[in-house]
Enzyme design. Structure first.
Site, PDB file in Angstrom:
ATOM      1  CD  GLU A 177      -0.228  -1.827   3.149  1.00 36.22           C
ATOM      2  OE1 GLU A 177       0.041  -2.640   2.474  1.00 36.22           O
ATOM      3  OE2 GLU A 177      -0.121  -1.581   4.242  1.00 36.22           O
ATOM      4  N   GLY A 227       6.959 -10.570   2.756  1.00 31.87           N
ATOM      5  CA  GLY A 227       7.143  -9.670   3.640  1.00 31.87           C
ATOM      6  C   GLY A 227       7.450  -9.851   5.228  1.00 31.87           C
ATOM      7  N   GLY A 232       3.687 -13.882   6.883  1.00 32.75           N
ATOM      8  CA  GLY A 232       3.413 -14.584   6.319  1.00 32.75           C
ATOM      9  C   GLY A 232       2.935 -16.199   7.296  1.00 32.75           C
ATOM     10  CD  GLU A 249      12.579 -13.417   1.389  1.00 35.38           C
ATOM     11  OE1 GLU A 249      12.579 -12.915   2.697  1.00 35.38           O
ATOM     12  OE2 GLU A 249      13.247 -12.232   0.558  1.00 35.38           O
ATOM     13  CB  CYS A 283      14.779  -9.776   3.242  1.00 36.46           C
ATOM     14  SG  CYS A 283      15.369 -10.203   1.776  1.00 36.46           S
ATOM     15  CD  GLU A 381      12.668  -8.228   8.984  1.00 34.10           C
ATOM     16  OE1 GLU A 381      11.604  -8.501   8.783  1.00 34.10           O
ATOM     17  OE2 GLU A 381      13.131  -8.745   8.031  1.00 34.10           O
TER      18      GLU A 381
HETATM   19  P1  NAI Z   1       3.514  -6.741   5.842  1.00 29.92           P
HETATM   20  O1  NAI Z   1       3.860  -8.168   5.539  1.00 29.92           O
HETATM   21  O2  NAI Z   1       2.402  -6.287   6.427  1.00 29.92           O
HETATM   22  O3  NAI Z   1       3.605  -6.453   4.373  1.00 29.92           O
HETATM   23  C1  NAI Z   1       3.797  -6.889   3.517  1.00 29.92           C
HETATM   24  C2  NAI Z   1       3.111  -6.912   2.164  1.00 29.92           C
HETATM   25  O4  NAI Z   1       1.817  -8.284   2.566  1.00 29.92           O
HETATM   26  C3  NAI Z   1       2.057  -5.772   2.005  1.00 29.92           C
HETATM   27  O5  NAI Z   1       1.574  -5.677   0.091  1.00 29.92           O
HETATM   28  C4  NAI Z   1       0.671  -5.980   2.935  1.00 29.92           C
HETATM   29  O6  NAI Z   1      -0.065  -5.548   2.325  1.00 29.92           O
HETATM   30  C5  NAI Z   1       0.933  -7.490   2.793  1.00 29.92           C
HETATM   31  N1  NAI Z   1       0.171  -7.154   4.254  1.00 29.92           N
HETATM   32  C6  NAI Z   1      -0.184  -7.119   5.338  1.00 29.92           C
HETATM   33  N2  NAI Z   1      -1.476  -7.975   5.864  1.00 29.92           N
HETATM   34  C7  NAI Z   1      -1.478  -8.988   5.517  1.00 29.92           C
HETATM   35  C8  NAI Z   1      -2.182 -10.349   5.990  1.00 29.92           C
HETATM   36  N3  NAI Z   1      -3.629 -10.104   6.305  1.00 29.92           N
HETATM   37  N4  NAI Z   1      -2.739 -10.789   4.227  1.00 29.92           N
HETATM   38  C9  NAI Z   1      -2.974 -10.425   2.939  1.00 29.92           C
HETATM   39  N5  NAI Z   1      -1.214  -9.716   2.796  1.00 29.92           N
HETATM   40  C10 NAI Z   1      -1.531  -9.077   3.424  1.00 29.92           C
HETATM   41  O7  NAI Z   1       4.700  -5.692   5.947  1.00 29.92           O
HETATM   42  P2  NAI Z   1       4.985  -4.326   6.776  1.00 29.92           P
HETATM   43  O8  NAI Z   1       3.831  -4.046   7.968  1.00 29.92           O
HETATM   44  O9  NAI Z   1       4.739  -3.481   5.642  1.00 29.92           O
HETATM   45  O10 NAI Z   1       6.351  -4.013   8.212  1.00 29.92           O
HETATM   46  C11 NAI Z   1       5.780  -4.435   9.372  1.00 29.92           C
HETATM   47  C12 NAI Z   1       7.396  -5.561   9.333  1.00 29.92           C
HETATM   48  O11 NAI Z   1       7.774  -6.467   8.370  1.00 29.92           O
HETATM   49  C13 NAI Z   1       8.987  -4.572   8.545  1.00 29.92           C
HETATM   50  O12 NAI Z   1       9.346  -3.871   9.609  1.00 29.92           O
HETATM   51  C14 NAI Z   1       9.784  -5.957   8.361  1.00 29.92           C
HETATM   52  O13 NAI Z   1      10.349  -6.299   9.862  1.00 29.92           O
HETATM   53  C15 NAI Z   1       8.873  -7.111   7.304  1.00 29.92           C
HETATM   54  N6  NAI Z   1       8.740  -6.918   6.525  1.00 29.92           N
HETATM   55  C16 NAI Z   1       9.901  -7.612   5.872  1.00 29.92           C
HETATM   56  C17 NAI Z   1       9.982  -8.116   4.598  1.00 29.92           C
HETATM   57  C18 NAI Z   1      10.876  -9.038   3.592  1.00 29.92           C
HETATM   58  O14 NAI Z   1      10.946  -8.245   3.025  1.00 29.92           O
HETATM   59  N7  NAI Z   1      11.556  -9.753   4.003  1.00 29.92           N
HETATM   60  C19 NAI Z   1       9.339  -6.959   3.645  1.00 29.92           C
HETATM   61  C20 NAI Z   1       8.734  -5.440   4.034  1.00 29.92           C
HETATM   62  C21 NAI Z   1       8.352  -5.627   5.904  1.00 29.92           C
END
Ligand code: NAI
Ligand code: MG
Length: 485
Positions: A177, A227, A232, A249, A283, A381
Site C-alpha cells: 500500500e 513480507g 507469512g 520470503e 530482508c 527484525e
Molecule cells: P507486511 O508483512 O504487513 O506487508 C507486506 C505485504 O503484505 C504488503 O503488501 C501488505 O499489504 C501485505 N499484507 C499485510 N497484511 C496482510 C494480510 N493479513 N494478508 C495478506 N497480505 C497482507 O509488512 P509491513 O507491515 O509493511 O512491515 C512490518 C515489518 O515486516 C517490517 O518492519 C519488517 O520487519 C517486515 N518486512 C519484511 C519484508 C521482507 O522483505 N522480508 C518486507 C516488508 C516488511
C-alpha cells in the site's frame, strides 16, 4: 496530485467502492498520489479475469517462445524508461536514486532471464518397465496470487511476475500500500508487450482488505508472498483451507560474522554496507554483526566512526547514501526499537533523527554494541538502520550465536582462512551465505530462507519451479486387452 487507477482484466479501473488511499513521498511527508483502496469485490474481479485468461486457452496455449518474447519486450521498455522509473521509485520509497537505478536495471534483468528460461522448461521420460511410455510434463500451476513489500517495489514485482509469466500462469499482484506507483507504471506496458487481458492484474490496497481475500480466494492456485513473518504465518493458515501452494520470503536477523584475520578495511566497509544499504530496509540485512573479541574494540571504533560519515539526505540527490524510511509507521517502529536498544545495550553511534533533516522519516545509522543475543534488538527484525554488534570468543561460539535465531534467510562470514570460512559456511543454517561480502544478489542464483524465514526459492531455475506442476502421463503401447479377466 495524481489519481491512479488499477489494472484489472486489461482495463484501468477504480475500486468498486470508489475509495482511495494516499501515497506519500517519505522525504517530504507529502501525498504525491492516490490509488484505489480496493476490497474483496475488486479481488474477485481480478481473480475471475485471471482464472478466465488461464482457463480459456488463449494464454495456456501461447508458446513458450511467445511468452519469452513478451518478457523481452517488457524488459526493453523498463530499460528505456529506467530514468523515470528510478526517480519514481526513489521518491515513493525514499531510497537513494543511485540504488533505485540498480533496482530498475535488476528488474529488467530478471524479466530478460525468465524470458530466456521460458523455452528451457523441460519434462522427463520416466524409465518405467512394461510396454509403455511414462512422461512427466511440466505445466503452469494456474492463477498465482502475489503479495509484495515496499522495500524493492518494482524489483519484487519482477521477481514474482517474470517466472509466473514464463511458466504460463496468470497473476493477481498486490503491491504494498505504501509503494504502488512503479508497478502501476509498469502495468501501462502490459498490453503493448502482448500480454492478453486478464493475464496480469494489479490490485492496489491494504493487506487485510486485498491481500487476505487473494489468499482466501478458491480460484487462486498459488500464493507467493514476501513480507513480515507475522503475516507469512497468517497466510500459511489461510491458504490451508484450499490447499494452495505457498511460497514465503519472510526476512530475518542475519548474522554477519567477522574473524580477526579478515581484511580490516574491507570488513568495516562490508559490515556497514550489509546493514545500512537501502536504510536497512532489506530482508537479508546483516543486522547482527558478530566480531571476534581480539579485534572487537578496534572494529567497533572504526565501525562507529565510519558510520557517522554516511550521508543522509534527500533520495534524489546523487551523493545521498541513506534516504528516509518508507513511512511514518516504519519510522515509529524503528524509533521504538532504538529506545528498546538504549535499555538493552550500549549505543556506539546514531540513535536518533538527524537534526538537520526536520522533515521526512529519517533515522541515523545506529549501532548498538555489547548486545546480548537474547536481547530483542538481536532477535526481532527491525527493518531499519539499526545494527547489533555482538562479541564472540572463537569459531564454535560464533556459529552458536549466528544460528541462535528463529530466522535463517542469510548470513556472511569474513576471514582469510579458507578452511575456517568454509567450515562456518557449512555450519550456518541460512538460505544464502556470503564469504567476504554481503548482499550481492543475482537472478541466476537461488534466493530464499531456512527456518522461519520461509520456504521456496525465488530466482534462477528454482524460481520457475515454484510456478509449475508435474503431470505424470502413462501411454500404453500394448494394443492387446489387459487379459486380467
Ligand atoms: P507486511 O508483512 O504487513 O506487508 C507486506 C505485504 O503484505 C504488503 O503488501 C501488505 O499489504 C501485505 N499484507 C499485510 N497484511 C496482510 C494480510 N493479513 N494478508 C495478506 N497480505 C497482507 O509488512 P509491513 O507491515 O509493511 O512491515 C512490518 C515489518 O515486516 C517490517 O518492519 C519488517 O520487519 C517486515 N518486512 C519484511 C519484508 C521482507 O522483505 N522480508 C518486507 C516488508 C516488511
Ligand atoms: Mg503489516
Amino acid at each position: 496530485m495524481k489519481r491512479e487507477r488499477m489494472y484489472i482484466n486489461g482495463g484501468w479501473v477504480d475500486s468498486v467502492r470508489g475509495a482511495y488511499l494516499p501515497v506519500y513521498d517519505p522525504s517530504t511527508e507529502e501525498v504525491i498520489a492516490e490509488v484505489p483502496d480496493a476490497g474483496a469485490q475488486d479481488v474477485d474481479g481480478a481473480v475471475q479475469a485471471a482464472r478466465a485468461a488461464f482457463d480459456n486457452g488463449d494464454w495456456s496455449n501461447t508458446t513458450a517462445q511467445e511468452r519469452g518474447r513478451i518478457l523481452f519486450r517488457l524488459a526493453e521498455r523498463v530499460r528505456k524508461e529506467s530514468a523515470m522509473l528510478a526517480e519514481l521509485e526513489a521518491r515513493n520509497c525514499g531510497k537513494p536514486i543511485v540504488e533505485a537505478e540498480y533496482d530498475i536495471a535488476d528488474a529488467a534483468t530478471c524479466l530478460e532471464y525468465y524470458g530466456g528460461l521460458a523455452t528451457k522448461v523441460m519434462g522427463h521420460v520416466n524409465p518405467v518397465p512394461d510396454n509403455a511410455l511414462s512422461l512427466s510434463l511440466r505445466e503452469p500451476m494456474g492463477v498465482a496470487g502475489q503479495i509484495i513489500p515496499w522495500n524493492y517495489p518494482l524489483l519484487m514485482a519482477a521477481w514474482k511476475l517474470a517466472p509466473a509469466i514464463a511458466a504460463g500462469c496468470t497473476c493477481v499482484l498486490k503491491p504494498a500500500e505504501q509503494t504502488p506507483l512503479t508497478v502501476l507504471e509498469f502495468a501501462k506496458w502490459f498490453c503493448d508487450a502482448g500480454l492478453p487481458r486478464g493475464v496480469v492484474n494489479v490490485v492496489t490496497g491494504f493487506g487485510e482488505t486485498v491481500g487476505a481475500p487473494i489468499v482466501q480466494h478458491p480460484d487462486v492456485d498459488k500464493v507467493a508472498f514476501t513480507g513480515s513473518a507475522a503475516v507469512g504465518k497468517q497466510i500459511m493458515k489461510m491458504a490451508a483451507d484450499t490447499v494452495k501452494r505457498v511460497t514465503l520470503e519472510l526476512g530475518g536477523k542475519s548474522p554477519n560474522v567477522f574473524f580477526a584475520d579478515s581484511d580490516f578495511e574491507a570488513a568495516i566497509d562490508g559490515a556497514l554496507f550489509a546493514v545500512f544499504i537501502n536504510q536497512g530496509e532489506v530482508c537479508s540485512a546483516g543486522s547482527r554483526i558478530l566480531v571476534e573479541r581480539s579485534i572487537y574494540p578496534k572494529f567497533l571504533e572504526a565501525l562507529a566512526e565510519k558510520s557517522k560519515r554516511i550521508k543522509l539526505g534527500p533520495p534524489l540527490e546523487r551523493e545521498t547514501k541513506m534516504g528516509p524510511l518508507v513511512s511514518k509507521e516504519q519510522h515509529e517502529r524503528v524509533c521504538a526499537y532504538i529506545e528498546v536498544g538504549k535499555k538493552e545495550a550500549k549505543l556506539a553511534s546514531g540513535g536518533g533523527c538527524p537534526p538537520s533533516l526536520q522533515r521526512g522519516y529519517y533515522v541515523e545509522p545506529t549501532i548498538f554494541y555489547d548486545v546480548d543475543n537474547n536481547a530483542r534488538i538481536a532477535r526481532e527484525e527491525i527493518f531499519g538502520p539499526v545494527a547489533a554488534v555482538i562479541p564472540f570468543a572463537n569459531e564454535a561460539e560464533a556459529i552458536r550465536i549466528a544460528n541462535d535465531t528463529p530466522y535463517g534467510l542469510a548470513a556472511a562470514v569474513w576471514s582469510r582462512d579458507i578452511f575456517k570460512a568454509f567450515r562456518v559456511v557449512k555450519a550456518l543454517r541460512a538460505g544464502i551465505v556470503w564469504v567476504n561480502h554481503m548482499q550481492p544478489t543475482y537472478v541466476e542464483a537461488p534466493w530464499g530462507g531456512y527456518k522461519q524465514s520461509g520456504f521456496g526459492r525465488e530466482l534462477g531455475p528454482w524460481g520457475i519451479e515454484e510456478y509449475l506442476e508435474t503431470k505424470q502421463v502413462y501411454i500404453n503401447l500394448n494394443e492387446q486387452p489387459i487379459g486380467w479377466y
